[in-house]
Motif scaffolding. Structure first.
Motif, PDB file in Angstrom:
ATOM      1  N   UNK A 203      13.138  27.462  -0.003  1.00 16.23           N
ATOM      2  CA  UNK A 203      12.728  28.599   0.833  1.00 16.23           C
ATOM      3  C   UNK A 203      13.106  28.370   2.299  1.00 16.23           C
ATOM      4  N   UNK A 204      12.801  27.187   2.775  1.00 13.76           N
ATOM      5  CA  UNK A 204      12.990  26.885   4.193  1.00 13.76           C
ATOM      6  C   UNK A 204      14.467  26.922   4.581  1.00 13.76           C
ATOM      7  N   UNK A 205      15.327  26.352   3.742  1.00 11.95           N
ATOM      8  CA  UNK A 205      16.765  26.373   4.032  1.00 11.95           C
ATOM      9  C   UNK A 205      17.292  27.811   4.125  1.00 11.95           C
ATOM     10  N   UNK A 215      19.180  36.254  13.436  1.00 16.96           N
ATOM     11  CA  UNK A 215      18.190  36.121  14.497  1.00 16.96           C
ATOM     12  C   UNK A 215      16.775  36.443  14.051  1.00 16.96           C
ATOM     13  N   UNK A 216      16.556  36.588  12.740  1.00 19.10           N
ATOM     14  CA  UNK A 216      15.226  36.937  12.233  1.00 19.10           C
ATOM     15  C   UNK A 216      14.266  35.771  12.408  1.00 19.10           C
ATOM     16  N   UNK A 217      13.078  36.074  12.917  1.00 22.20           N
ATOM     17  CA  UNK A 217      12.072  35.037  13.145  1.00 22.20           C
ATOM     18  C   UNK A 217      11.263  34.760  11.879  1.00 22.20           C
ATOM     19  N   UNK A 218      10.856  33.520  11.751  1.00 22.94           N
ATOM     20  CA  UNK A 218       9.861  33.143  10.754  1.00 22.94           C
ATOM     21  C   UNK A 218       9.044  31.997  11.329  1.00 22.94           C
ATOM     22  N   UNK A 219       7.853  31.824  10.795  1.00 24.44           N
ATOM     23  CA  UNK A 219       6.975  30.735  11.242  1.00 24.44           C
ATOM     24  C   UNK A 219       6.643  29.822  10.078  1.00 24.44           C
ATOM     25  N   UNK A 220       6.512  28.549  10.405  1.00 22.85           N
ATOM     26  CA  UNK A 220       6.070  27.557   9.419  1.00 22.85           C
ATOM     27  C   UNK A 220       4.705  27.047   9.847  1.00 22.85           C
ATOM     28  N   UNK A 221       3.731  27.205   8.972  1.00 18.85           N
ATOM     29  CA  UNK A 221       2.374  26.702   9.210  1.00 18.85           C
ATOM     30  C   UNK A 221       2.187  25.459   8.358  1.00 18.85           C
ATOM     31  N   UNK A 222       1.968  24.345   9.019  1.00 17.18           N
ATOM     32  CA  UNK A 222       1.820  23.056   8.337  1.00 17.18           C
ATOM     33  C   UNK A 222       0.369  22.621   8.508  1.00 17.18           C
ATOM     34  N   UNK A 310       7.895  28.114  15.227  1.00 15.20           N
ATOM     35  CA  UNK A 310       8.730  29.296  14.998  1.00 15.20           C
ATOM     36  C   UNK A 310      10.183  28.859  15.133  1.00 15.20           C
ATOM     37  N   UNK A 311      11.031  29.403  14.272  1.00 15.82           N
ATOM     38  CA  UNK A 311      12.445  29.002  14.316  1.00 15.82           C
ATOM     39  C   UNK A 311      13.115  29.376  15.636  1.00 15.82           C
ATOM     40  N   UNK A 312      14.091  28.545  16.016  1.00 12.33           N
ATOM     41  CA  UNK A 312      14.861  28.743  17.237  1.00 12.33           C
ATOM     42  C   UNK A 312      16.355  28.703  16.903  1.00 12.33           C
ATOM     43  N   UNK A 313      17.207  29.211  17.774  1.00 12.45           N
ATOM     44  CA  UNK A 313      18.650  29.078  17.549  1.00 12.45           C
ATOM     45  C   UNK A 313      19.043  27.610  17.447  1.00 12.45           C
ATOM     46  N   UNK A 314      19.877  27.276  16.485  1.00  9.87           N
ATOM     47  CA  UNK A 314      20.320  25.904  16.307  1.00  9.87           C
ATOM     48  C   UNK A 314      19.382  25.045  15.492  1.00  9.87           C
ATOM     49  N   UNK A 315      18.290  25.642  14.992  1.00  9.63           N
ATOM     50  CA  UNK A 315      17.319  24.889  14.202  1.00  9.63           C
ATOM     51  C   UNK A 315      17.885  24.457  12.852  1.00  9.63           C
ATOM     52  N   UNK A 316      17.309  23.401  12.332  1.00  4.94           N
ATOM     53  CA  UNK A 316      17.514  23.006  10.937  1.00  4.94           C
ATOM     54  C   UNK A 316      16.152  23.035  10.252  1.00  4.94           C
ATOM     55  N   UNK A 317      16.161  22.923   8.938  1.00  5.98           N
ATOM     56  CA  UNK A 317      14.895  22.883   8.215  1.00  5.98           C
ATOM     57  C   UNK A 317      14.046  21.717   8.694  1.00  5.98           C
ATOM     58  N   UNK A 318      14.707  20.584   8.937  1.00  5.42           N
ATOM     59  CA  UNK A 318      13.984  19.383   9.365  1.00  5.42           C
ATOM     60  C   UNK A 318      13.356  19.567  10.743  1.00  5.42           C
ATOM     61  N   UNK A 319      14.060  20.229  11.659  1.00  7.30           N
ATOM     62  CA  UNK A 319      13.522  20.391  13.015  1.00  7.30           C
ATOM     63  C   UNK A 319      12.331  21.344  13.046  1.00  7.30           C
ATOM     64  N   UNK A 320      12.371  22.383  12.196  1.00 10.66           N
ATOM     65  CA  UNK A 320      11.233  23.304  12.126  1.00 10.66           C
ATOM     66  C   UNK A 320      10.001  22.583  11.605  1.00 10.66           C
ATOM     67  N   UNK A 321      10.202  21.792  10.544  1.00  2.66           N
ATOM     68  CA  UNK A 321       9.082  21.037   9.969  1.00  2.66           C
ATOM     69  C   UNK A 321       8.573  20.001  10.964  1.00  2.66           C
TER      70      UNK A 321
END
Length: 349
Positions: A203-205, A215-222, A310-321
């Motif tokens: 999902x995250x990838x 450019x669609x935003x999403x948030x990860x709640x950990x 929240x995702x940013x430009x240049x993000x990876x799955x690992x950086x969001x987590x």
């Protein structure tokens, strides 16, 4: 396993509720348009009434196995009686060249065997039925003309074909079901029944890729349960497992359609939602409060600490987590039972 078995039995019950009325109507129309009388009429009426009663029993608490055995016994008696009637009365007595139109019901009995039994027992049961239907006709073969013998041979060959077809269809269905189960469990956490880490990674990838493209935003709640080790140490791992299952249910009931929820590992969980920080923060706070207010039974008060990113430009799955994990750690350090975002912090500590 018990749940899967019960689900399968419920599915069979639904199938019977549809199939039996169709068979009953078909048999009724056949009787109406035919000239059956005497024993033939009696046997067909018994079969018709029996199927009707079986359909009515499906709406009761009578075990499905009992209903299936009733249908199987009814069908077996029907076929045996009709074979004897067909050979000795229709063929030898009246010179008919075929057994009669009852043979159209033969596929139903073969399929019923494979619904009632597993693959090998069903095959053995079909072979036993074949033997029972052949034996009464053996003494009549020398007295029948070639055309009548050909009709009998075709009938018994049909039984073999139906049985073989049902056997291989059952085998194909079982293989497909096992493949689907393996695929499903590859993405499902065995303890809680929600998505596992492998599914979350997928999902995250996809969300990161979509964010980069559109450019669609999403948030990860950990989030992580507070002092979960103490629950296991004091009350045992069985209670700890029950807490995790209850948590999954509580959180699942708070999520909106489209929110994705899974177990990251241990007592850590992840929610993915297509919102920015403000909305995802409100969701996290709602989850925190729901867990705090829930009665976990013997475990007592259970809370969790939340971090979100929240995702940013240049993000990876690992950086969001990584950002969400870091903020969850800050929530722990600040006193637990709170939510920490990039600019927003709440919770009662």
């Amino acid at each position: 396993m018990d749940t899967e078995q019960q689900r399968f039995m419920n599915m069979k019950r639904r199938v019977y509720k549809i199939v039996l009325p169709v068979l009953t109507v078909s048999l009724g129309l056949s009787l109406f348009m035919s000239a059956h009388k005497g024993l033939l009429l009696t046997i067909n009426l018994i079969l018709l009434v029996g199927m009707l009663f079986a359909w009515l029993f499906l709406s009761t608490k009578l075990p499905l196995r009992v209903i299936e055995w009733f249908l199987l016994t009814l069908a077996g008696i029907y076929l045996l009686t009709m074979v004897v009637q067909g050979v000795y009365t229709q063929m030898l007595g009246h010179g008919e060249t075929s057994l009669g139109d009852f043979i159209v019901w033969m596929p139903m009995i073969s399929l019923l065997m494979f619904l009632l039994f597993d693959r090998w027992p069903a095959l053995i049961a079909n072979l036993a039925l074949f033997t029972v239907l052949v034996l009464p006709a053996v003494p009549a073969f020398p007295r029948l003309n070639p055309e009548q013998n050909e009709s009998l041979i075709l009938f018994y060959s049909g039984i073999v074909v139906y049985t073989s077809l049902a056997y291989f269809l059952h085998q194909l269905y079982r293989t497909r079901a096992e493949q689907n189960a393996m695929l499903r469990f590859a993405y499902v956490d065995a303890l809680t029944g929600i998505a596992n880490r492998h599914r979350i990674d997928t999902w995250l990838r996809k969300k990161v890729e979509l964010g980069e493209e559109t450019g669609k935003l999403f948030s990860l709640i950990f989030f992580d349960l507070d002092n979960f080790k103490d629950i296991n140490d004091i009350y045992g791992h069985k209670t700890g497992d029950d807490v995790l299952r209850q948590l999954s249910k509580v959180v699942g009931e708070e999520l909106d359609h489209g929110d994705l929820f899974g177990r990251w590992g241990g007592e850590e969980f992840v929610v993915l939602t297509d919102t920015g920080e403000e909305e995802s923060f409100r969701l996290a706070e709602r989850l925190r409060k729901a867990l705090e207010d829930h009665d976990f039974g013997i475990a007592g008060r259970v809370t969790a600490s939340f971090g979100l990113s929240v995702n940013r430009p240049g993000d990876t799955a690992e950086s969001v987590v990584s950002r969400a994990d870091e903020r969850m750690y800050h929530a722990k350090q600040a006193g637990r039972n709170r939510v920490t975002g990039r600019t927003m912090v709440s919770g009662d500590g």
